[in-house]
Design a protein around this motif. Sequence first.
Motif, PDB file in Angstrom:
ATOM      1  N   ALA A 198      56.752  36.969  33.789  1.00 33.49           N
ATOM      2  CA  ALA A 198      57.511  36.044  35.090  1.00 33.49           C
ATOM      3  C   ALA A 198      57.360  37.110  36.307  1.00 33.49           C
ATOM      4  CB  ALA A 198      58.311  35.763  34.289  1.00 33.49           C
ATOM      5  N   THR A 199      57.071  36.144  37.230  1.00 33.62           N
ATOM      6  CA  THR A 199      57.396  36.997  39.046  1.00 33.62           C
ATOM      7  C   THR A 199      58.641  36.196  39.304  1.00 33.62           C
ATOM      8  OG1 THR A 199      56.012  35.817  40.058  1.00 33.62           O
ATOM      9  CG2 THR A 199      55.023  38.139  38.788  1.00 33.62           C
ATOM     10  N   SER A 200      59.370  37.174  40.237  1.00 30.02           N
ATOM     11  CA  SER A 200      60.396  36.058  40.874  1.00 30.02           C
ATOM     12  C   SER A 200      59.350  35.845  42.727  1.00 30.02           C
ATOM     13  CB  SER A 200      61.453  36.422  41.124  1.00 30.02           C
ATOM     14  OG  SER A 200      61.842  38.544  41.732  1.00 30.02           O
ATOM     15  N   ARG A 201      60.538  35.129  43.281  1.00 29.85           N
ATOM     16  CA  ARG A 201      59.877  34.137  45.214  1.00 29.85           C
ATOM     17  C   ARG A 201      61.080  35.705  45.494  1.00 29.85           C
ATOM     18  NH1 ARG A 201      56.930  30.516  47.079  1.00 29.85           N
ATOM     19  NH2 ARG A 201      57.536  29.133  45.164  1.00 29.85           N
ATOM     20  N   ASN A 202      59.603  36.671  46.369  1.00 25.26           N
ATOM     21  CA  ASN A 202      60.353  37.410  47.036  1.00 25.26           C
ATOM     22  C   ASN A 202      60.733  37.060  48.494  1.00 25.26           C
ATOM     23  OD1 ASN A 202      60.443  39.920  48.811  1.00 25.26           O
ATOM     24  ND2 ASN A 202      60.845  41.028  46.913  1.00 25.26           N
ATOM     25  N   TRP A 203      59.735  36.366  49.422  1.00 27.93           N
ATOM     26  CA  TRP A 203      59.968  35.413  50.003  1.00 27.93           C
ATOM     27  C   TRP A 203      58.572  34.792  50.590  1.00 27.93           C
ATOM     28  CZ3 TRP A 203      57.365  37.285  55.190  1.00 27.93           C
ATOM     29  CH2 TRP A 203      56.163  37.249  54.819  1.00 27.93           C
ATOM     30  N   GLY A 204      58.667  33.628  51.181  1.00 29.00           N
ATOM     31  CA  GLY A 204      57.590  32.779  51.032  1.00 29.00           C
ATOM     32  C   GLY A 204      56.655  32.500  49.408  1.00 29.00           C
ATOM     33  N   MET A 205      55.108  32.784  50.346  1.00 32.99           N
ATOM     34  CA  MET A 205      54.256  33.426  48.611  1.00 32.99           C
ATOM     35  C   MET A 205      54.073  34.686  48.311  1.00 32.99           C
ATOM     36  SD  MET A 205      52.870  30.400  47.756  1.00 32.99           S
ATOM     37  CE  MET A 205      51.552  28.855  47.575  1.00 32.99           C
ATOM     38  N   ASN A 206      54.921  35.247  48.527  1.00 40.07           N
ATOM     39  CA  ASN A 206      55.628  36.866  47.985  1.00 40.07           C
ATOM     40  C   ASN A 206      56.044  36.936  47.128  1.00 40.07           C
ATOM     41  OD1 ASN A 206      54.104  39.006  49.639  1.00 40.07           O
ATOM     42  ND2 ASN A 206      54.809  37.360  51.301  1.00 40.07           N
ATOM     43  N   TRP A 207      54.908  37.193  45.293  1.00 35.97           N
ATOM     44  CA  TRP A 207      55.998  36.807  44.002  1.00 35.97           C
ATOM     45  C   TRP A 207      55.913  38.572  43.669  1.00 35.97           C
ATOM     46  CZ3 TRP A 207      57.737  32.214  42.462  1.00 35.97           C
ATOM     47  CH2 TRP A 207      57.280  30.982  42.895  1.00 35.97           C
ATOM     48  N   GLN A 208      57.420  38.745  43.494  1.00 34.30           N
ATOM     49  CA  GLN A 208      57.583  40.318  42.738  1.00 34.30           C
ATOM     50  C   GLN A 208      57.974  41.226  41.326  1.00 34.30           C
ATOM     51  OE1 GLN A 208      61.609  41.516  44.796  1.00 34.30           O
ATOM     52  NE2 GLN A 208      61.420  43.202  43.251  1.00 34.30           N
ATOM     53  N   SER A 209      57.206  41.386  41.074  1.00 32.03           N
ATOM     54  CA  SER A 209      57.040  41.597  39.300  1.00 32.03           C
ATOM     55  C   SER A 209      57.521  43.075  39.529  1.00 32.03           C
ATOM     56  CB  SER A 209      55.520  41.691  38.582  1.00 32.03           C
ATOM     57  OG  SER A 209      55.889  43.053  37.564  1.00 32.03           O
ATOM     58  N   ASN A 210      58.475  43.694  39.057  1.00 30.84           N
ATOM     59  CA  ASN A 210      58.757  45.553  38.734  1.00 30.84           C
ATOM     60  C   ASN A 210      58.016  46.178  37.819  1.00 30.84           C
ATOM     61  OD1 ASN A 210      60.414  44.848  40.842  1.00 30.84           O
ATOM     62  ND2 ASN A 210      61.902  44.285  40.125  1.00 30.84           N
ATOM     63  N   ALA A 211      57.281  45.786  36.676  1.00 28.76           N
ATOM     64  CA  ALA A 211      56.538  46.228  36.058  1.00 28.76           C
ATOM     65  C   ALA A 211      55.833  47.621  36.846  1.00 28.76           C
ATOM     66  CB  ALA A 211      55.452  44.940  34.764  1.00 28.76           C
ATOM     67  N   ASP A 212      55.094  47.996  35.494  1.00 25.15           N
ATOM     68  CA  ASP A 212      54.272  49.731  35.985  1.00 25.15           C
ATOM     69  C   ASP A 212      53.506  48.706  35.397  1.00 25.15           C
ATOM     70  OD1 ASP A 212      53.238  51.842  36.613  1.00 25.15           O
ATOM     71  OD2 ASP A 212      54.252  52.749  34.783  1.00 25.15           O
ATOM     72  N   LEU A 213      51.952  48.338  35.948  1.00 28.24           N
ATOM     73  CA  LEU A 213      51.222  47.815  36.327  1.00 28.24           C
ATOM     74  C   LEU A 213      49.583  49.302  37.174  1.00 28.24           C
ATOM     75  CD1 LEU A 213      51.987  43.525  37.223  1.00 28.24           C
ATOM     76  CD2 LEU A 213      51.941  45.069  34.622  1.00 28.24           C
ATOM     77  N   ASP A 214      49.599  50.059  37.227  1.00 29.30           N
ATOM     78  CA  ASP A 214      48.746  50.953  37.489  1.00 29.30           C
ATOM     79  C   ASP A 214      48.143  51.359  35.855  1.00 29.30           C
ATOM     80  OD1 ASP A 214      50.310  50.806  39.966  1.00 29.30           O
ATOM     81  OD2 ASP A 214      51.214  52.566  39.905  1.00 29.30           O
ATOM     82  N   GLY A 215      46.822  51.229  36.579  1.00 30.82           N
ATOM     83  CA  GLY A 215      45.676  51.197  35.832  1.00 30.82           C
ATOM     84  C   GLY A 215      45.106  50.337  34.681  1.00 30.82           C
TER      85      GLY A 215
END
Length: 251
Positions: A198-215
Amino acid sequence: MAVAAALFVLFSSFCFLARQTAAGGYGGWQSAHATFYGGSDASGTMGGACGYGNLYSQGYGTNTAALSTALFNDGAACGSCYELRCDGAGGSCNPGSIMVTATNFCPPNYGLPSDDGGWCNPPRPHFDMAEPAFLHIAQYRAGIVPVAYRRVPCVKKGGIRFTVNGHSYFNLVLVTNVAGAGDVRSVSIKGTRTGWQATSRNWGMNWQSNADLDGQCLSFRVTSSDGRTVTSNAAAPAGWQFGQTFEGAQF
């Protein structure tokens, strides 16, 4: 006669359901007021509290509005669509109605009375429309007009778009071009080496994830305010870069 009556009832029920579908099932007309901002080309409406940035390139154009506190709901209303018509302002009204998308917030001005400049003060429902949209339903000289409004389904071309910003361990996903309800209740993200998160609403329609998803190939799951969910599997390839936009499925 009985057969004819039954067919009439069936036809009437179909028409009622069709009207409900056309109106999005969001209820009837309500009363508010509308003003305008942003200039004749709506350039002053770019950016905004929903985070959409350039409304032209994002496909929202000039049929947009900033919502008062009573409607904005701390950003949860971003992307919702409304039909507006000028309501009883005499010679200041133009015939017809217009569909607008919520793309910004109209802040309160507590230094002015709610009925004399503080148009967006709580608890007033108010639409500060892009000028071209306002001029579709009212005369420029009016400045402010009473309107009737109702929620309607958003109609979009193509799929939901996901713009991945930020950096490693801070992924900020901008969600745009959402059809149906238009506004988003929740967003989940999944990499090829993770489960759904799950992500969290940071602001407006911007949703935040703190996971390492690179690559990792990324999938997205969006739930709108009406409870419907759509999943965009493998929307972003493993070689994605921050700042890129990817198109997924649509409601």
